[in-house]
Design an enzyme around this catalytic site. Sequence first.
Site, PDB file in Angstrom:
ATOM      1  N   PHE A 130     -11.893  -7.195  13.968  1.00  0.00           N
ATOM      2  CA  PHE A 130     -10.821  -7.723  13.075  1.00  0.00           C
ATOM      3  C   PHE A 130     -10.264  -6.756  12.075  1.00  0.00           C
ATOM      4  CE2 PHE A 130      -9.293 -10.088   8.953  1.00  0.00           C
ATOM      5  CZ  PHE A 130      -8.354 -10.594   9.541  1.00  0.00           C
ATOM      6  N   GLN A 131      -9.049  -6.103  12.136  1.00  0.00           N
ATOM      7  CA  GLN A 131      -8.626  -5.209  11.289  1.00  0.00           C
ATOM      8  C   GLN A 131      -9.052  -3.879  11.545  1.00  0.00           C
ATOM      9  OE1 GLN A 131      -8.320  -6.910   7.325  1.00  0.00           O
ATOM     10  NE2 GLN A 131      -6.151  -7.928   7.807  1.00  0.00           N
ATOM     11  N   MET A 155      24.469   8.745   1.797  1.00  0.00           N
ATOM     12  CA  MET A 155      24.246   9.815   2.415  1.00  0.00           C
ATOM     13  C   MET A 155      24.508   9.899   4.068  1.00  0.00           C
ATOM     14  SD  MET A 155      23.650  13.061   1.875  1.00  0.00           S
ATOM     15  CE  MET A 155      22.309  13.837   0.923  1.00  0.00           C
ATOM     16  N   GLU A 170       0.819  -1.225   0.068  1.00  0.00           N
ATOM     17  CA  GLU A 170       0.147  -0.104  -0.059  1.00  0.00           C
ATOM     18  C   GLU A 170       0.956   1.212  -0.020  1.00  0.00           C
ATOM     19  OE1 GLU A 170      -0.500  -2.658   1.899  1.00  0.00           O
ATOM     20  OE2 GLU A 170      -2.619  -3.012   1.708  1.00  0.00           O
ATOM     21  N   LYS A 217     -17.695  -0.611   6.153  1.00  0.00           N
ATOM     22  CA  LYS A 217     -18.372  -1.697   5.127  1.00  0.00           C
ATOM     23  C   LYS A 217     -19.789  -1.572   4.916  1.00  0.00           C
ATOM     24  CE  LYS A 217     -17.037  -6.209   3.799  1.00  0.00           C
ATOM     25  NZ  LYS A 217     -16.335  -7.596   4.275  1.00  0.00           N
TER      26      LYS A 217
HETATM   27  C1  LIG Z   1      18.378  14.593   1.820  1.00  0.00           C
HETATM   28  C2  LIG Z   1      17.707  15.957   1.438  1.00  0.00           C
HETATM   29  C3  LIG Z   1      18.265  16.796   1.259  1.00  0.00           C
HETATM   30  C4  LIG Z   1      17.909  18.031   0.921  1.00  0.00           C
HETATM   31  N1  LIG Z   1      18.397  19.078   0.380  1.00  0.00           N
HETATM   32  C5  LIG Z   1      18.074  20.246  -0.260  1.00  0.00           C
HETATM   33  C6  LIG Z   1      18.676  21.174  -0.583  1.00  0.00           C
HETATM   34  O1  LIG Z   1      20.005  21.237  -0.450  1.00  0.00           O
HETATM   35  N2  LIG Z   1      17.895  22.332  -1.294  1.00  0.00           N
HETATM   36  C7  LIG Z   1      16.705  22.260  -1.332  1.00  0.00           C
HETATM   37  O2  LIG Z   1      16.020  23.174  -1.929  1.00  0.00           O
HETATM   38  N3  LIG Z   1      15.981  21.404  -0.851  1.00  0.00           N
HETATM   39  C8  LIG Z   1      16.511  20.257  -0.273  1.00  0.00           C
HETATM   40  N4  LIG Z   1      15.540  19.456   0.385  1.00  0.00           N
HETATM   41  C9  LIG Z   1      14.326  19.458   0.174  1.00  0.00           C
HETATM   42  C10 LIG Z   1      13.647  20.263   1.289  1.00  0.00           C
HETATM   43  O3  LIG Z   1      13.756  19.283   2.404  1.00  0.00           O
HETATM   44  C11 LIG Z   1      12.192  20.651   0.938  1.00  0.00           C
HETATM   45  O4  LIG Z   1      11.287  19.695   0.761  1.00  0.00           O
HETATM   46  C12 LIG Z   1      12.360  21.628  -0.108  1.00  0.00           C
HETATM   47  O5  LIG Z   1      13.327  22.814  -0.008  1.00  0.00           O
HETATM   48  C13 LIG Z   1      11.089  22.339  -0.201  1.00  0.00           C
HETATM   49  O6  LIG Z   1      11.035  23.208  -1.411  1.00  0.00           O
HETATM   50  P1  LIG Z   1       9.713  24.219  -1.621  1.00  0.00           P
HETATM   51  O7  LIG Z   1       9.548  25.109  -0.536  1.00  0.00           O
HETATM   52  O8  LIG Z   1       9.870  24.848  -3.056  1.00  0.00           O
HETATM   53  O9  LIG Z   1       8.354  23.216  -1.659  1.00  0.00           O
HETATM   54  P2  LIG Z   1       7.085  22.800  -0.823  1.00  0.00           P
HETATM   55  O10 LIG Z   1       7.644  22.117   0.515  1.00  0.00           O
HETATM   56  O11 LIG Z   1       6.243  22.234  -1.652  1.00  0.00           O
HETATM   57  O12 LIG Z   1       6.534  24.353  -0.433  1.00  0.00           O
HETATM   58  C14 LIG Z   1       5.804  25.047  -1.580  1.00  0.00           C
HETATM   59  C15 LIG Z   1       5.301  26.282  -0.885  1.00  0.00           C
HETATM   60  O13 LIG Z   1       4.599  26.975  -1.964  1.00  0.00           O
HETATM   61  C16 LIG Z   1       3.273  27.413  -1.710  1.00  0.00           C
HETATM   62  N5  LIG Z   1       2.361  27.396  -2.681  1.00  0.00           N
HETATM   63  C17 LIG Z   1       1.917  26.096  -3.108  1.00  0.00           C
HETATM   64  N6  LIG Z   1       0.972  26.417  -4.143  1.00  0.00           N
HETATM   65  C18 LIG Z   1       1.249  27.933  -4.307  1.00  0.00           C
HETATM   66  C19 LIG Z   1       0.814  28.783  -5.328  1.00  0.00           C
HETATM   67  N7  LIG Z   1      -0.248  28.336  -6.272  1.00  0.00           N
HETATM   68  N8  LIG Z   1       0.895  30.035  -5.129  1.00  0.00           N
HETATM   69  C20 LIG Z   1       1.998  30.534  -4.454  1.00  0.00           C
HETATM   70  N9  LIG Z   1       2.384  29.612  -3.644  1.00  0.00           N
HETATM   71  C21 LIG Z   1       1.972  28.318  -3.296  1.00  0.00           C
HETATM   72  C22 LIG Z   1       3.051  26.619  -0.413  1.00  0.00           C
HETATM   73  O14 LIG Z   1       2.143  27.159   0.337  1.00  0.00           O
HETATM   74  C23 LIG Z   1       4.415  26.182   0.226  1.00  0.00           C
HETATM   75  O15 LIG Z   1       4.752  27.152   1.035  1.00  0.00           O
HETATM   76  C24 LIG Z   1      16.363  18.078   0.527  1.00  0.00           C
HETATM   77  C25 LIG Z   1      15.558  16.813   0.907  1.00  0.00           C
HETATM   78  C26 LIG Z   1      16.419  15.726   1.341  1.00  0.00           C
HETATM   79  C27 LIG Z   1      15.542  14.720   1.475  1.00  0.00           C
HETATM   80  C1  LIG Z   2      12.625   5.574   5.202  1.00  0.00           C
HETATM   81  C2  LIG Z   2      14.040   6.317   5.423  1.00  0.00           C
HETATM   82  N1  LIG Z   2      14.782   5.780   6.290  1.00  0.00           N
HETATM   83  C3  LIG Z   2      15.932   6.300   6.723  1.00  0.00           C
HETATM   84  C4  LIG Z   2      16.240   7.570   5.961  1.00  0.00           C
HETATM   85  C5  LIG Z   2      17.661   8.091   6.296  1.00  0.00           C
HETATM   86  N2  LIG Z   2      18.750   8.306   4.987  1.00  0.00           N
HETATM   87  C6  LIG Z   2      18.603   9.297   4.383  1.00  0.00           C
HETATM   88  S1  LIG Z   2      19.714   9.156   2.954  1.00  0.00           S
HETATM   89  C7  LIG Z   2      20.116   7.475   3.614  1.00  0.00           C
HETATM   90  C8  LIG Z   2      20.674   6.656   2.850  1.00  0.00           C
HETATM   91  C9  LIG Z   2      20.379   6.377   1.393  1.00  0.00           C
HETATM   92  O1  LIG Z   2      21.260   5.373   0.706  1.00  0.00           O
HETATM   93  P1  LIG Z   2      21.003   5.026  -0.751  1.00  0.00           P
HETATM   94  O2  LIG Z   2      19.610   4.655  -1.005  1.00  0.00           O
HETATM   95  O3  LIG Z   2      22.090   3.868  -1.098  1.00  0.00           O
HETATM   96  O4  LIG Z   2      21.410   6.424  -1.492  1.00  0.00           O
HETATM   97  P2  LIG Z   2      22.932   7.157  -1.538  1.00  0.00           P
HETATM   98  O5  LIG Z   2      22.890   8.228  -0.496  1.00  0.00           O
HETATM   99  O6  LIG Z   2      23.855   5.841  -1.163  1.00  0.00           O
HETATM  100  O7  LIG Z   2      22.958   7.628  -2.950  1.00  0.00           O
HETATM  101  C10 LIG Z   2      19.390   7.281   4.744  1.00  0.00           C
HETATM  102  C11 LIG Z   2      19.542   6.022   5.370  1.00  0.00           C
HETATM  103  C12 LIG Z   2      15.536   8.101   4.960  1.00  0.00           C
HETATM  104  N3  LIG Z   2      15.667   9.473   4.514  1.00  0.00           N
HETATM  105  N4  LIG Z   2      14.130   7.376   4.844  1.00  0.00           N
END
Ligand SMILES: Cc1cc2nc3c(=O)[nH]c(=O)nc-3n(C[C@H](O)[C@H](O)[C@H](O)COP(=O)(O)OP(=O)(O)OC[C@H]3O[C@@H](n4cnc5c(N)ncnc54)[C@H](O)[C@@H]3O)c2cc1C
Ligand SMILES: Cc1ncc(C[n+]2csc(CCOP(=O)(O)OP(=O)(O)O)c2C)c(N)n1
Lengths: 216, 565
Positions: free
Chosen positions: B117-118, B480, B55, B167
């Site tokens: 159940f469930q 990472m 799911e 249900k």
């Molecule tokens: C391992 C990892 C590393 C990351 N590193 C980075 C990084 O280096 N740089 C980076 O940028 N991100 C990074 N992220 C992602 C980060 O965590 C955020 O998800 C991201 O920065 C959010 O981008 P956003 O604000 O554009 O989008 P969203 O979180 O989607 O926010 C969108 C915003 O726009 C608004 N909005 C929506 N619709 C409209 C509309 N029609 N008009 C006006 N406003 C609107 C919403 O209300 C909201 O405030 C990383 C994520 C991970 C998992």
């Molecule tokens: C469900 C979940 N568990 C743990 C993490 C923490 N986490 C972030 S990046 C990462 C490593 C990812 O490894 P891989 O998929 O091999 O990607 P790589 O960084 O090696 O490119 C982990 C464990 C996460 N983001 N999501």
Amino acid sequence: MSQEPIRYTISIYSENNVGLLNRISAIFLKRHINIESLTTSLSEIPDVFRFVIVVMVTEPQVQKLVQQIEKQVDVIKAFYHTDEETIFLETALYKVKTSFLFEERQIQNFIKESHANIVTVSPEFFVIEKTGFRHETDALREALQPFGLATICALWPYFGLKSPHGYLTNLKFVQRKPNLDYGKLFQPTIVKRAITATGQVPLYGRRRICRRSYSS
Amino acid sequence: MSEKLHISGAEAVIRCLLAEGVDLIYGYPGGAIMPVYDELYKFQDQLHHVLTRHEQGATHAAQGYARTSGKVGVAIATSGPGATNLITGIADAQIDSTPLVCITGQVASHLLGSDAFQETDIIGISTPVTKWNYQITNAEEIPEIMAKAFYIARSGRPGPVLIDITKDAQFAKFDYSYKKCTGVRSYKPVPTLDHDQVKAAAEAINGAKKPLIVWGQGVILGQAEAAFKAFVEKTQIPAAWTILGLSALETAHPLNKGMLGMHGNYAPNLLTQECDVLIAVGMRFDDRVTGRLDAYATQAKVVHLEIDPAEINKNVYADYPVLADCKASLEALTPLVQPKKLDEWMARFDELYKQEYEVVIEKDLRPQKEGLSMGEVIVAINKASKSDAVIVTDVGQHQMVACRYAEFVRSKSNVTSGGLGTMGFALPAAIGAKMGAPDRHVVAVIGDGGYQMTIQELGTIFQTKVGVKIVILNNDFLGMVRQWQQLFFEKRYASTEMTNPDFVAIAKGYYIPAKKVTAREELESAVAEMFATDGPYFLEVVVEKENNVFPMIPTGASLTEIRLS
Ligand SMILES: Cc1cc2nc3c(=O)[nH]c(=O)nc-3n(C[C@H](O)[C@H](O)[C@H](O)COP(=O)(O)OP(=O)(O)OC[C@H]3O[C@@H](n4cnc5c(N)ncnc54)[C@H](O)[C@@H]3O)c2cc1C
Ligand SMILES: Cc1ncc(C[n+]2csc(CCOP(=O)(O)OP(=O)(O)O)c2C)c(N)n1
Ligand SMILES: [Mg+2]
């Protein structure tokens, strides 16, 4: 803006839907904020429900809470107020052993002086009711304490705002417009008193500050 | 529609979906949702159901579908474990503002609260991670609630909605008629544009000497790409993106100055700390973007174009908030702003880009080491796809590298889990992304770790024959996390090294054409072959085990502390 946590009263106007209480309390839970008291009731508008929640937070925090609360689909409008902007009265019920009523004359004086009422008398205990400000209900409690005050039964709180206009007369649903200055959007006012289902709130527990709750 | 039909709640669910224009849903059956599945069987020529293998996969696939198609994604599951398995995807959709309608079966209403159940309190569990949710216990509520669910999911700032249907409500018959929802009285999805706010913002922008635009996913969600480009081009202000805003403006645009945040580009991060007016469009100042908040752009006046009032002043104080759909606010703003000559300011971007290129980019894209780099693989994908593929990424180093180096010419081309950072997102999301954009190439770029979190969705790919290209960047590490262990935990690699299986054999077990690349010479042709092959394809690329992603802003540090190595 104050960075010190102080007491804020948040009032929320909403639909009356199953689960909304959960949704609202989750907003506090997510931020690790303890709710000091929470009351739900009908509001002065037919069909519209009201939550009144008291928290100890900073002003930036309360603003963000209100923004997040108001963002919920089923919430119509939310406000926050400081203690200075609100009045609340509460009704306390004091339970005392009936024997004291006759043995300790002072008790009858306390009742008279504090404008309290005896609401019920049974062979074992009698119940005194006092409606007033917190310091008044506190004073009566202290006075009764030496005389075997058994329990404080319940607290019916009343909450209202000090200023003069209809609180929600401006609240036309279609005009709900996001405004950043939530707390000050409408001129707040005294709302007619209504007793709400607050449940049994023990008046004097360990943490006195938690004991207030409010309703309009 | 005025048709009156006497039908079951379950059939009503299907008819509601059809009335909302849904022709594709993702899900997994079970006891409490069987009446709806029975109707799905009858309506299978109008409503296609994709059986995912978990799911969680159904929600991620629905997310991928929503992200490339711009429509509402639909996922459906049974009660109890089926419903709880949806939660990760719902939470991901909530934080990344993805419109989903999730439907769960529930035990019969007379059993609610009896630990039947469930039975699970999915309304309680999903409340903090949904935009709205509702439990239907009476069939007659179905049309109105379903209409409301779609309206809420897609309007304003989009998000996931969960509808739980007991249900007995699925079995009960009632007189069905459907009316689309056009409003909910307690909910105002789009603030009315305030022209005074626009004027104030325009004045601030016109007065700026060193302005910087930072944009996010709001530009894509508001379908404001053209309005945004017009604004950028008229003002000639440099612009940088969050990873969720990526692809809203083509990579090659001269004013596109790259990625913000933790692993973003050197210039836009450092110059955020120098600009005098910061113009944020549809982005929410996530901490991965801002670094230490109290040191973020403190010198700048901030203009914030936002649809959600709760985002204003949440993280960064907005001197000039403009609350509206950014398409409307940009269209109002553009006529009021004057073109700028910013030669000196632009030169700063070029200069810092050069520094980053020399220390980081050159090494990433043209490595001297024998082992392949992740960056090279992305470049090969750019080349083979003419920079016009949808890139779906998982979470980790490969995600950051893909976002940094993938090139785009069209919007809605970058699908990733941003706010929740859900490993396991990419494979199922790519299935949905391809179904949402069937005419485009969809490439899932996944780490060896995250791939194994939802690897069972290969079964879905095999069964549906959906043409997803899977690229595993295999470093035999949770890369990472390993990088952090290296930089901040003195190389104590606690449980980050993986002994991996024969990925090619696994793909072949699902009858998916598969290939493994270990040498540089094989890379380009393998990628070309992948694109040339019809249908799904699996490509494993063995990359350097201990490469790091730079630049990097350590958690809690200010943007100024960005490191190039
Ligand atoms: C391992 C990892 C590393 C990351 N590193 C980075 C990084 O280096 N740089 C980076 O940028 N991100 C990074 N992220 C992602 C980060 O965590 C955020 O998800 C991201 O920065 C959010 O981008 P956003 O604000 O554009 O989008 P969203 O979180 O989607 O926010 C969108 C915003 O726009 C608004 N909005 C929506 N619709 C409209 C509309 N029609 N008009 C006006 N406003 C609107 C919403 O209300 C909201 O405030 C990383 C994520 C991970 C998992
Ligand atoms: C469900 C979940 N568990 C743990 C993490 C923490 N986490 C972030 S990046 C990462 C490593 C990812 O490894 P891989 O998929 O091999 O990607 P790589 O960084 O090696 O490119 C982990 C464990 C996460 N983001 N999501
Ligand atoms: Mg890895």
